[in-house]
Design a protein around this motif. Structure first.
Motif, PDB file in Angstrom:
ATOM      1  N   LYS A   4      30.371  -8.744 -10.465  1.00 47.57           N
ATOM      2  CA  LYS A   4      30.217  -7.625  -9.531  1.00 47.57           C
ATOM      3  C   LYS A   4      28.744  -7.323  -9.269  1.00 47.57           C
ATOM      4  CE  LYS A   4      31.886  -2.950  -8.603  1.00 47.57           C
ATOM      5  NZ  LYS A   4      30.609  -2.449  -8.066  1.00 47.57           N
ATOM      6  N   ASP A  14      27.340  -7.680  -5.520  1.00 47.97           N
ATOM      7  CA  ASP A  14      26.784  -6.533  -4.801  1.00 47.97           C
ATOM      8  C   ASP A  14      25.428  -6.870  -4.187  1.00 47.97           C
ATOM      9  OD1 ASP A  14      28.960  -4.994  -5.354  1.00 47.97           O
ATOM     10  OD2 ASP A  14      28.066  -3.952  -7.067  1.00 47.97           O
ATOM     11  N   LYS A  44      25.942  -9.282  -1.141  1.00 47.05           N
ATOM     12  CA  LYS A  44      26.407  -8.637   0.079  1.00 47.05           C
ATOM     13  C   LYS A  44      25.254  -8.125   0.932  1.00 47.05           C
ATOM     14  CE  LYS A  44      29.343  -5.685  -1.701  1.00 47.05           C
ATOM     15  NZ  LYS A  44      30.372  -4.631  -1.787  1.00 47.05           N
TER      16      LYS A  44
END
Length: 450
Positions: free
Chosen positions: A139, A143, A146
């Motif tokens: 994650k 993140d 992105k």
């Protein structure tokens, strides 16, 4: 030898200096960069002042910028007036502004990933749960990923040219299929094959044949001339059960006979021939019990990077779990359906997800499924490009049905084409888990284009 933290001072200077050459450059900078993207603290101070002037709708030049910095007692922190005056000398060409921005952004992302790796290493010394550690680490990196540079707006002329080019390339296609061939003529007429970036939902109550239907589609796609790659994620059945169904469908041998081994010589030959055909197909199964949507997406990313992914099938959606275990089920299913749609767009592949229907269907006299029957969340209806409902009249009315061994297919949503709420029919050989085109089941001439 000491290693230097990734950065490019010249690119940062070029980015800041471009504002003095073209006031319009500031709009681009505000959209694409933030303060932490700059490595040098002087540049962070200068960019922060530029943002304030831009937000106050004040033209940015040497005088207004130095005055803003001086009023905040930050002029020396910015390198002084001489440094600000010299920034324009680092702008070889304003035409290359986007390239300068990309250099700054790429270096920033590299630094952030390096810092994230340090954090992950520290957490590794403290964790006792490897699975949670992998999830949290993924994650953190995702993140950051992105925030990679995004594309600019695309002019309508460019998109129109692409559409016309695609239309010209498909105009001579006699079969009218522009996507992956489902193997079912009427369905192909409506959706033109399985299209890249689209999410298809196949929904039904238990025993309607949705898993068999999905397996049939996967097999038909894999049989195409260019041998597409299909990934089938089964959260309900093991790969041996799935392949047993596929062998039954391909050989037309009763599934129960395959399970018991009570086959005639002819049936053994049929089964052997089916095995030979299926063994040549590019279909892979994951029956590991992958229940987290992020795990599924990561596995698909790996296959896509290896150029071994053209279609994903998930059986079935409600058995997946989201990334936040504390949320309610409606929010969780919303995240799952949205992630499946994002995955289809990111990888430019069609994704098929099977879905259960609520028990409300069983309480009605008319058990034909409708959108409101989708279980757990209305977001499935929103995220899906195509929604198919399956219904077997011979299951509910075995003694009075006028269509035994047939399945009604309702296309209740088709974002890019026609719907068919009256349904069309396919022949269904349940013992062999085999669907077949039903002659005479044609597409309505008056299509519902809503």
């Amino acid at each position: 030898m000491d290693r230097i933290t990734p950065h490019n001072i010249e690119a940062e200077q070029s980015v800041l200096g471009s504002v003095f050459v073209d006031q319009g450059a500031m709009k681009t900078l505000v959209d694409k960069l933030n303060l932490d993207d700059f490595y040098k603290n002087q540049h962070k101070v200068i960019f922060a002042a530029m943002i304030e002037l831009f937000q106050d709708d004040i033209d940015i030049d040497y005088t207004t910028l130095s005055n803003k910095l001086d009023s905040k007692d930050l002029l020396n922190d910015a390198g002084g007036i001489d440094y600000i005056l010299g920034l324009i000398n680092y702008v070889p060409s304003i035409v290359n502004l986007v390239n300068y921005i990309n250099i700054v952004k790429d270096k920033s992302i590299t630094r952030r990933i390096m810092e994230a790796c340090r954090v992950i290493i520290e957490k590794g010394f403290e964790t006792d749960n490897a699975i949670d550690f992998v999830d949290s680490s993924e994650k953190i990196i995702f993140d950051i990923a992105k925030e990679r540079r995004t594309t600019d707006f695309v002019r309508i002329g460019e998109v129109a040219e692409q559409v016309i080019s695609k239309t010209e390339s498909t105009k001579d296609n006699q079969g009218k299929i522009t996507g992956l061939d489902t193997g079912f003529e009427v369905l192909n007429e409506y959706i033109l094959g399985l299209q890249p970036s689209e999410l298809m939902i196949i929904a039904a109550r238990p025993s309607m044949g949705k898993s068999a239907f999905a397996l049939n589609i996967a097999t038909n796609v894999a049989k195409m001339k260019d041998k597409p790659y299909v990934a089938f994620f089964s959260l309900e059945m093991g790969s041996d059960q799935l392949v047993s169904r596929m062998l039954a469908a391909e050989s037309r041998v009763h599934g129960n006979k395959i399970r018991t081994g009570h086959l005639s010589n002819t049936e053994w030959r049929q089964l052997s021939f089916a095995q030979e055909i299926l063994s040549k197909l590019n279909i892979v199964f994951d029956d590991s019990g992958t229940v987290k949507i992020n795990d599924l997406r990561q596995k698909c990313r790996k296959l896509k990077q290896e150029k071994r992914l053209d279609l994903v099938v998930v059986d079935y959606l409600q058995l997946l779990s989201g990334s936040n275990p504390g949320v309610n089920r409606v929010q969780e299913v919303s995240e799952i359906s949205r992630t499946l749609k994002e995955m289809a767009r990111e990888m430019k592949i069609p994704v098929i997800a099977l879905s259960q229907l609520s028990r409300n269907v069983e309480r009605r006299d008319d058990r034909k499924p409708v959108m409101a029957d989708l279980r757990d969340s209305g977001s499935i209806e929103q995220d899906a490009d195509i929604i198919l409902f399956l219904y077997r009249d011979d299951y509910y009315n075995p003694k009075t049905t006028d269509r035994p061994n047939q399945v009604d297919i309702y296309i209740s949503k088709n974002r890019q084409g026609a719907t068919n709420t009256d349904g069309f029919r396919l022949s269904f050989n349940k013992p062999c888990s085999y669907f077949e085109n039903l002659h005479g089941s044609a597409v309505d001439e008056d299509l519902d284009l809503d």
